[in-house]
Scaffold this motif. Sequence first.
Motif, PDB file in Angstrom:
ATOM      1  N   VAL A   1      62.825  21.965  26.383  1.00  0.00           N
ATOM      2  CA  VAL A   1      63.319  21.043  25.132  1.00  0.00           C
ATOM      3  C   VAL A   1      64.702  20.638  25.498  1.00  0.00           C
ATOM      4  CG1 VAL A   1      63.575  21.094  22.580  1.00  0.00           C
ATOM      5  CG2 VAL A   1      61.713  22.153  23.672  1.00  0.00           C
ATOM      6  N   VAL A   2      64.983  19.650  25.467  1.00  0.00           N
ATOM      7  CA  VAL A   2      66.372  19.051  25.545  1.00  0.00           C
ATOM      8  C   VAL A   2      66.876  18.371  24.618  1.00  0.00           C
ATOM      9  CG1 VAL A   2      68.015  17.789  27.237  1.00  0.00           C
ATOM     10  CG2 VAL A   2      66.156  19.039  28.214  1.00  0.00           C
ATOM     11  N   LYS A   3      68.060  18.847  23.883  1.00  0.00           N
ATOM     12  CA  LYS A   3      68.534  17.941  22.650  1.00  0.00           C
ATOM     13  C   LYS A   3      67.409  17.903  21.708  1.00  0.00           C
ATOM     14  CE  LYS A   3      70.250  15.294  25.954  1.00  0.00           C
ATOM     15  NZ  LYS A   3      71.173  14.339  26.392  1.00  0.00           N
ATOM     16  N   GLY A   4      66.621  18.496  21.583  1.00  0.00           N
ATOM     17  CA  GLY A   4      65.466  18.544  20.493  1.00  0.00           C
ATOM     18  C   GLY A   4      64.335  17.910  21.081  1.00  0.00           C
ATOM     19  N   LYS A   5      64.207  17.225  22.127  1.00  0.00           N
ATOM     20  CA  LYS A   5      63.088  16.360  22.603  1.00  0.00           C
ATOM     21  C   LYS A   5      62.171  17.151  23.534  1.00  0.00           C
ATOM     22  CE  LYS A   5      61.812  12.396  25.040  1.00  0.00           C
ATOM     23  NZ  LYS A   5      62.267  10.876  25.727  1.00  0.00           N
ATOM     24  N   LYS A   6      61.182  17.440  23.349  1.00  0.00           N
ATOM     25  CA  LYS A   6      60.105  18.242  24.251  1.00  0.00           C
ATOM     26  C   LYS A   6      59.531  17.553  25.085  1.00  0.00           C
ATOM     27  CE  LYS A   6      56.183  21.747  23.649  1.00  0.00           C
ATOM     28  NZ  LYS A   6      55.489  22.241  22.689  1.00  0.00           N
ATOM     29  N   MET A   7      59.379  17.958  26.513  1.00  0.00           N
ATOM     30  CA  MET A   7      58.933  17.184  27.754  1.00  0.00           C
ATOM     31  C   MET A   7      58.313  18.131  28.540  1.00  0.00           C
ATOM     32  SD  MET A   7      62.265  14.932  28.647  1.00  0.00           S
ATOM     33  CE  MET A   7      63.411  16.258  28.318  1.00  0.00           C
ATOM     34  N   GLU A   8      57.131  17.600  29.214  1.00  0.00           N
ATOM     35  CA  GLU A   8      56.465  18.412  30.274  1.00  0.00           C
ATOM     36  C   GLU A   8      57.094  17.974  31.394  1.00  0.00           C
ATOM     37  OE1 GLU A   8      51.927  19.431  30.580  1.00  0.00           O
ATOM     38  OE2 GLU A   8      52.050  17.604  31.702  1.00  0.00           O
ATOM     39  N   ILE A   9      57.285  19.272  32.230  1.00  0.00           N
ATOM     40  CA  ILE A   9      58.069  18.762  33.539  1.00  0.00           C
ATOM     41  C   ILE A   9      56.962  19.204  34.878  1.00  0.00           C
ATOM     42  CG2 ILE A   9      59.776  19.872  35.147  1.00  0.00           C
ATOM     43  CD1 ILE A   9      60.767  18.245  32.675  1.00  0.00           C
ATOM     44  N   GLU A  10      56.935  18.285  35.686  1.00  0.00           N
ATOM     45  CA  GLU A  10      55.833  18.455  36.552  1.00  0.00           C
ATOM     46  C   GLU A  10      56.661  18.414  38.100  1.00  0.00           C
ATOM     47  OE1 GLU A  10      53.597  15.068  36.235  1.00  0.00           O
ATOM     48  OE2 GLU A  10      52.281  15.836  34.610  1.00  0.00           O
ATOM     49  N   LYS A  11      55.834  18.617  39.098  1.00  0.00           N
ATOM     50  CA  LYS A  11      56.372  18.537  40.526  1.00  0.00           C
ATOM     51  C   LYS A  11      57.308  17.108  40.802  1.00  0.00           C
ATOM     52  CE  LYS A  11      54.992  19.295  45.275  1.00  0.00           C
ATOM     53  NZ  LYS A  11      53.847  19.156  46.215  1.00  0.00           N
TER      54      LYS A  11
ATOM     55  N   LYS B   1      73.872  19.294  30.736  1.00  0.00           N
ATOM     56  CA  LYS B   1      75.365  19.332  30.572  1.00  0.00           C
ATOM     57  C   LYS B   1      75.942  20.225  29.516  1.00  0.00           C
ATOM     58  CE  LYS B   1      76.774  15.739  27.303  1.00  0.00           C
ATOM     59  NZ  LYS B   1      75.255  15.441  26.885  1.00  0.00           N
ATOM     60  N   PRO B   2      77.168  21.115  29.819  1.00  0.00           N
ATOM     61  CA  PRO B   2      77.626  21.956  28.855  1.00  0.00           C
ATOM     62  C   PRO B   2      77.371  21.598  27.378  1.00  0.00           C
ATOM     63  CG  PRO B   2      79.082  21.835  30.589  1.00  0.00           C
ATOM     64  CD  PRO B   2      77.876  20.651  30.850  1.00  0.00           C
ATOM     65  N   GLY B   3      76.754  22.377  26.581  1.00  0.00           N
ATOM     66  CA  GLY B   3      76.636  21.993  25.205  1.00  0.00           C
ATOM     67  C   GLY B   3      75.214  21.499  24.813  1.00  0.00           C
ATOM     68  N   ASP B   4      74.456  21.070  25.685  1.00  0.00           N
ATOM     69  CA  ASP B   4      72.942  20.455  25.551  1.00  0.00           C
ATOM     70  C   ASP B   4      72.300  21.495  24.895  1.00  0.00           C
ATOM     71  OD1 ASP B   4      73.923  17.751  26.090  1.00  0.00           O
ATOM     72  OD2 ASP B   4      72.851  18.017  28.290  1.00  0.00           O
ATOM     73  N   HIS B   5      71.588  21.498  23.830  1.00  0.00           N
ATOM     74  CA  HIS B   5      70.455  22.394  23.598  1.00  0.00           C
ATOM     75  C   HIS B   5      69.420  22.226  24.520  1.00  0.00           C
ATOM     76  CE1 HIS B   5      66.557  22.580  20.796  1.00  0.00           C
ATOM     77  NE2 HIS B   5      66.728  23.847  21.557  1.00  0.00           N
ATOM     78  N   TYR B   6      68.791  23.402  25.173  1.00  0.00           N
ATOM     79  CA  TYR B   6      67.879  23.623  26.170  1.00  0.00           C
ATOM     80  C   TYR B   6      66.953  24.904  25.963  1.00  0.00           C
ATOM     81  CZ  TYR B   6      66.161  24.925  31.019  1.00  0.00           C
ATOM     82  OH  TYR B   6      65.522  25.257  31.904  1.00  0.00           O
ATOM     83  N   GLU B   7      65.872  24.562  26.125  1.00  0.00           N
ATOM     84  CA  GLU B   7      64.870  25.527  26.428  1.00  0.00           C
ATOM     85  C   GLU B   7      63.632  25.292  27.290  1.00  0.00           C
ATOM     86  OE1 GLU B   7      62.859  26.675  22.437  1.00  0.00           O
ATOM     87  OE2 GLU B   7      64.421  25.425  21.299  1.00  0.00           O
ATOM     88  N   LEU B   8      63.265  26.457  28.017  1.00  0.00           N
ATOM     89  CA  LEU B   8      62.327  26.469  28.980  1.00  0.00           C
ATOM     90  C   LEU B   8      61.005  27.117  28.408  1.00  0.00           C
ATOM     91  CD1 LEU B   8      61.511  25.771  31.948  1.00  0.00           C
ATOM     92  CD2 LEU B   8      62.667  27.814  32.522  1.00  0.00           C
ATOM     93  N   LEU B   9      59.841  26.831  28.766  1.00  0.00           N
ATOM     94  CA  LEU B   9      58.950  27.432  28.590  1.00  0.00           C
ATOM     95  C   LEU B   9      57.834  27.477  29.580  1.00  0.00           C
ATOM     96  CD1 LEU B   9      56.860  29.297  26.381  1.00  0.00           C
ATOM     97  CD2 LEU B   9      56.158  27.167  25.446  1.00  0.00           C
TER      98      LEU B   9
END
Length: 258
Positions: A41-51, A58-66
């Motif tokens: 989740v970056v800046k409130g947007k959820k995305m699937e990350i693939e190979k 950047k500093p200050g960005d909202h970031y989550e990893l699941l």
Amino acid sequence: MTTNILFCGYSYHTNGYHSQHKSGYPSYLFRLQTEGVCEVVVKGKKMEIEKGDLLLIKPGDHYELLVNADQKSGDYHLVCEGTWVDEWWNRSEKPDVSRIDLEDKLLVLWRHIMIEKRRPATSQNEELTSYLLRALCITLERAINETVPSINVPYTVTRMMRYIEEHATTAFKVDDVARHAGLSISRSVHLFKSSVGKTMIEYALEIRLSAAIERMKYTSLTLEQIAEDCGFGSYPYFHRVFHKKYGVAPGVYRRQEY
């Protein structure tokens, strides 16, 4: 201008993983997915990350990893800061996620930084790690730019050009280039010629001739050895191609110019 690598490593998750920085990530984060999948989740947007997905924070960005418990996920990651990184970041727009090629030269550069950061603090060379970080940033920037098709050169053609540039001094085949781009031979041949204005072999010959002239200028290698080293296979063929391009034989050119 300063650079500072806070952390550089590789992670492989098999039992699930979750991290979050809702108040904003404190530094710059580069994360390259090399295996499996995960969600961010970056800046409130959820995305699937693939190979092949490169994440830039950047500093200050909202970031989550699941990483879910039933998923596997492997990635290279680097956390950094500094005035040089600030300038590099601000000179062009950086997308949150880009799909790039997992080229060996990029991964080797990333691993080189990892190894340097593992050294005891008294043995680390800050000047070296600074230049390695700059090289990584610029290489990532190029990789991102090459995935964006221009008006005249589609991304698949760029991939073919990079493959030819890397293998021009070896005996590669057109079907090797096509396979690398994920195209049929006929499609790759037509697309390359229409986009670049020359055939793959003509493009490779230009690179081989340039490499040959460098060796003629800066080494004492024989012309026969230069012909072999630069991918021409034999001196007679090198002589024929060189004379057609420059109007003189290689030996004459070498004596006149150098």
